[in-house]
Motif scaffolding. Structure first.
Motif, PDB file in Angstrom:
ATOM      1  N   ARG A 171       0.826  -1.197   0.000  1.00 26.74           N
ATOM      2  CA  ARG A 171       0.000   0.000   0.000  1.00 26.74           C
ATOM      3  C   ARG A 171       0.863   1.251   0.000  1.00 26.74           C
ATOM      4  NH1 ARG A 171      -3.466   1.292   5.217  1.00 26.74           N
ATOM      5  NH2 ARG A 171      -1.365   1.839   5.885  1.00 26.74           N
ATOM      6  N   GLU A 172       1.945   1.216   0.816  1.00 28.26           N
ATOM      7  CA  GLU A 172       2.838   2.371   0.849  1.00 28.26           C
ATOM      8  C   GLU A 172       3.500   2.580  -0.512  1.00 28.26           C
ATOM      9  OE1 GLU A 172       5.494   1.473   3.996  1.00 28.26           O
ATOM     10  OE2 GLU A 172       4.057   1.959   5.611  1.00 28.26           O
ATOM     11  N   HIS A 176       3.118   5.825  -2.804  1.00 32.13           N
ATOM     12  CA  HIS A 176       4.282   6.555  -3.298  1.00 32.13           C
ATOM     13  C   HIS A 176       4.217   6.699  -4.820  1.00 32.13           C
ATOM     14  CE1 HIS A 176       8.395   7.987  -3.542  1.00 32.13           C
ATOM     15  NE2 HIS A 176       8.675   7.029  -4.418  1.00 32.13           N
ATOM     16  N   THR A 177       3.835   5.604  -5.506  1.00 32.17           N
ATOM     17  CA  THR A 177       3.709   5.656  -6.970  1.00 32.17           C
ATOM     18  C   THR A 177       2.634   6.647  -7.380  1.00 32.17           C
ATOM     19  OG1 THR A 177       4.366   3.330  -7.093  1.00 32.17           O
ATOM     20  CG2 THR A 177       3.291   4.262  -9.029  1.00 32.17           C
ATOM     21  N   ARG A 178       1.526   6.658  -6.636  1.00 31.97           N
ATOM     22  CA  ARG A 178       0.453   7.604  -6.947  1.00 31.97           C
ATOM     23  C   ARG A 178       0.933   9.039  -6.790  1.00 31.97           C
ATOM     24  NH1 ARG A 178      -4.253   7.791  -2.764  1.00 31.97           N
ATOM     25  NH2 ARG A 178      -2.524   8.808  -1.678  1.00 31.97           N
ATOM     26  N   ASP A 179       1.673   9.297  -5.701  1.00 27.15           N
ATOM     27  CA  ASP A 179       2.205  10.649  -5.495  1.00 27.15           C
ATOM     28  C   ASP A 179       3.166  11.035  -6.611  1.00 27.15           C
ATOM     29  OD1 ASP A 179       0.752  10.780  -3.179  1.00 27.15           O
ATOM     30  OD2 ASP A 179       2.422  10.193  -1.869  1.00 27.15           O
ATOM     31  N   THR A 180       4.002  10.058  -7.035  1.00 29.97           N
ATOM     32  CA  THR A 180       4.937  10.325  -8.127  1.00 29.97           C
ATOM     33  C   THR A 180       4.189  10.649  -9.413  1.00 29.97           C
ATOM     34  OG1 THR A 180       6.532   8.800  -7.124  1.00 29.97           O
ATOM     35  CG2 THR A 180       6.877   9.384  -9.429  1.00 29.97           C
ATOM     36  N   LEU A 181       3.107   9.888  -9.687  1.00 25.98           N
ATOM     37  CA  LEU A 181       2.316  10.149 -10.887  1.00 25.98           C
ATOM     38  C   LEU A 181       1.648  11.519 -10.830  1.00 25.98           C
ATOM     39  CD1 LEU A 181       0.647   6.657 -11.454  1.00 25.98           C
ATOM     40  CD2 LEU A 181       2.428   7.713 -12.830  1.00 25.98           C
ATOM     41  N   VAL A 182       1.187  11.895  -9.637  1.00 23.34           N
ATOM     42  CA  VAL A 182       0.570  13.221  -9.492  1.00 23.34           C
ATOM     43  C   VAL A 182       1.591  14.312  -9.767  1.00 23.34           C
ATOM     44  CG1 VAL A 182      -0.456  14.812  -7.829  1.00 23.34           C
ATOM     45  CG2 VAL A 182      -1.225  12.447  -7.905  1.00 23.34           C
TER      46      VAL A 182
END
Length: 230
Positions: A171-172, A176-182
């Protein structure tokens, strides 16, 4: 009728106390006086009432989260006391059942004759001792099964904990990947805006250059016209 959590808790608590008192009376008095099938039937009835008491405690526990925080701790203490009383009755029931099983193992035609003489030749005595040994082996086997089930439960708990830790790590990583994509999306938006501005300026420069060239051409034509036609 008051359906507030505290009122419902009080009703459940009153029903539980009455049922618990009834169970204690049966286990400490009525059941011990009965024998054979009557005792089995009484124990079955007690077990059913014990299930009902557990359901009442569960209902009491359901009402707790809906209570105001200021009084919730008091009712939590009362619930804990009810659970302790229920556990004592469960233990008493287990003890009575164990006693009943021992009585059945030792009972038989003529009971356990000559029990004081381990060297008796009475076949019924051998039969009673055999039943007792078989009962002991059955209890030991049951204990081994319980220990094995407990071990498996602990292993399952460890595996479940490891799975939860892995899921938490995944999940972490996903977060982190989601934040990077944002962040990448924001960078792409900024780059696209900058590119649009550059294209706009390029067109401005092209139009400006074309305008300057057109003015120069017109000036040249005017000079030539003035020179040759005047």
């Amino acid at each position: 009728m008051d359906n507030s959590p505290t009122a419902l808790f009080e009703n459940y608590d009153e029903d539980f106390k009455q049922l618990l008192a009834s169970l204690k009376g049966k286990l400490e008095g009525d059941v011990k006086q009965l024998k054979g099938e009557q005792r089995k039937a009484a124990l079955k009835k007690v077990s059913e009432e014990l299930d009902e008491a557990e359901e009442i405690v569960a209902q009491m526990e359901v009402e707790l989260p809906s209570m105001p925080v200021s009084i919730r701790q008091t009712y939590q203490g009362r619930l804990a006391t009810s659970k302790q009383g229920l556990e004592k009755v469960k233990k008493t029931l287990r003890d009575v059942r164990s006693e009943n099983q021992r009585s059945e193992l030792l009972s038989g035609p003529g009971g356990f004759p000559n029990s004081d003489d381990p060297y008796t030749d009475d076949p019924s005595a051998y039969s009673a001792r055999t039943r007792l040994l078989q009962g002991t082996e059955t209890l030991a086997d049951g204990s081994r099964r319980l220990d094995n089930a407990h071990r498996i439960a602990l292993e399952t708990e460890d595996v479940g904990g490891e799975i939860l830790r892995n899921l938490r790590g995944q999940r972490e990583q996903i977060e982190h990947t989601r934040d990077t994509l944002v962040q990448a999306d924001s960078s792409i938006d900024r780059a696209a805006g900058t590119l649009k501005k550059m294209i706009y300026k390029m067109y401005q420069q092209k139009f400006l250059s074309a305008g300057i060239i057109a003015v120069l051409v017109i000036l040249i034509l005017i000079v030539l016209y003035s020179k040759f036609f005047r």
